[in-house]
Motif scaffolding. Structure first.
Motif, PDB file in Angstrom:
ATOM      1  N   PHE A  36      46.476  54.014  10.586  1.00 11.76           N
ATOM      2  CA  PHE A  36      45.620  53.832   9.418  1.00 11.76           C
ATOM      3  C   PHE A  36      45.910  54.909   8.368  1.00 11.76           C
ATOM      4  CE2 PHE A  36      41.304  54.024   7.383  1.00 11.76           C
ATOM      5  CZ  PHE A  36      41.280  52.739   6.890  1.00 11.76           C
ATOM      6  N   VAL A  74      48.521  47.291  10.571  1.00 18.05           N
ATOM      7  CA  VAL A  74      47.424  47.124   9.615  1.00 18.05           C
ATOM      8  C   VAL A  74      47.609  45.841   8.815  1.00 18.05           C
ATOM      9  CG1 VAL A  74      47.007  49.615   9.367  1.00 18.05           C
ATOM     10  CG2 VAL A  74      48.601  48.469   7.807  1.00 18.05           C
ATOM     11  N   TYR A  76      46.963  44.460   4.938  1.00 14.07           N
ATOM     12  CA  TYR A  76      46.777  44.980   3.583  1.00 14.07           C
ATOM     13  C   TYR A  76      46.570  43.831   2.613  1.00 14.07           C
ATOM     14  CZ  TYR A  76      48.128  46.930  -0.967  1.00 14.07           C
ATOM     15  OH  TYR A  76      48.165  47.298  -2.292  1.00 14.07           O
ATOM     16  N   GLU A  84      42.336  46.506   0.129  1.00 11.70           N
ATOM     17  CA  GLU A  84      41.672  46.377   1.417  1.00 11.70           C
ATOM     18  C   GLU A  84      42.699  46.728   2.494  1.00 11.70           C
ATOM     19  OE1 GLU A  84      39.648  42.939   4.266  1.00 11.70           O
ATOM     20  OE2 GLU A  84      40.075  42.489   2.159  1.00 11.70           O
ATOM     21  N   LEU A  85      42.276  47.489   3.492  1.00  9.95           N
ATOM     22  CA  LEU A  85      43.164  47.857   4.588  1.00  9.95           C
ATOM     23  C   LEU A  85      42.382  47.775   5.890  1.00  9.95           C
ATOM     24  CD1 LEU A  85      46.103  48.870   5.079  1.00  9.95           C
ATOM     25  CD2 LEU A  85      45.131  51.163   5.213  1.00  9.95           C
ATOM     26  N   ASN A  86      42.850  46.936   6.802  1.00 10.20           N
ATOM     27  CA  ASN A  86      42.204  46.755   8.102  1.00 10.20           C
ATOM     28  C   ASN A  86      43.164  47.140   9.218  1.00 10.20           C
ATOM     29  OD1 ASN A  86      39.687  45.565   7.164  1.00 10.20           O
ATOM     30  ND2 ASN A  86      40.969  43.846   6.543  1.00 10.20           N
ATOM     31  N   TRP A 104      36.966  59.203   2.370  1.00 15.04           N
ATOM     32  CA  TRP A 104      37.266  58.106   1.451  1.00 15.04           C
ATOM     33  C   TRP A 104      37.393  58.548  -0.007  1.00 15.04           C
ATOM     34  CZ3 TRP A 104      38.498  54.294   4.542  1.00 15.04           C
ATOM     35  CH2 TRP A 104      37.911  54.232   5.800  1.00 15.04           C
ATOM     36  N   LEU A 109      40.964  52.611  -1.605  1.00 15.98           N
ATOM     37  CA  LEU A 109      40.559  51.750  -0.492  1.00 15.98           C
ATOM     38  C   LEU A 109      39.116  51.304  -0.710  1.00 15.98           C
ATOM     39  CD1 LEU A 109      41.154  50.480   2.223  1.00 15.98           C
ATOM     40  CD2 LEU A 109      40.628  52.647   3.301  1.00 15.98           C
ATOM     41  N   SER A 112      37.375  47.681   4.292  1.00 13.75           N
ATOM     42  CA  SER A 112      38.080  47.931   5.546  1.00 13.75           C
ATOM     43  C   SER A 112      37.196  47.537   6.719  1.00 13.75           C
ATOM     44  CB  SER A 112      38.439  49.420   5.648  1.00 13.75           C
ATOM     45  OG  SER A 112      39.124  49.670   6.857  1.00 13.75           O
TER      46      SER A 112
END
Length: 125
Positions: A36, A74, A76, A84-86, A104, A109, A112
């Motif tokens: 991440f 991840v 994106y 967005e990043l998961n 943050w 970002l 998430s």
């Protein structure tokens, strides 16, 4: 002889994974955390260099061989403002990560699946 050493190392590794003393949740968290944070660093560096977030992760330049492992762990999505990043994979499963609200600050970002009280949850905008 080098092949024999590689095989022995692989067998020991497999035994450790199967061992009850092996703490998979910690390993998941460590790998997920690294993936991440590495992805965020590469995405934010792209913004600094080009003035915009990448349309896709494949647009990132000058990444190292190990970075590709992080980027494959991840999901994106570029948003109208930010991204967005998961995390989808730690070591072999999906880790549960959580960060202090200060983490943050200064990032683009916006969404998430990572736990925090500072970013929006839910479907992408």
């Amino acid at each position: 002889m080098p092949i024999r050493k590689i095989l022995i190392t692989m067998i020991i590794g497999m035994l450790l994974v199967a061992c009850d003393g092996f703490n998979q949740p910690i390993i998941e968290t460590q790998f997920g955390d690294q993936h991440f944070k590495t992805s965020i660093a590469l995405i934010e560096l792209h913004k600094v260099r080009t003035g915009d977030y990448p349309a896709e992760l494949s647009d990132l330049q000058y990444i190292g061989d190990w970075d590709t492992i992080a980027l494959s762990s991840v999901e994106y999505k570029k948003l109208i403002e930010g991204y967005e990043l998961n995390v989808i994979r730690g070591w072999v499963g999906t880790p549960e990560l959580s960060y202090d609200p200060n983490f943050w600050q200064g990032l683009g970002l916006k969404q998430s699946n990572v736990q925090t009280s500072n970013i929006q949850k839910g479907p992408s905008q």
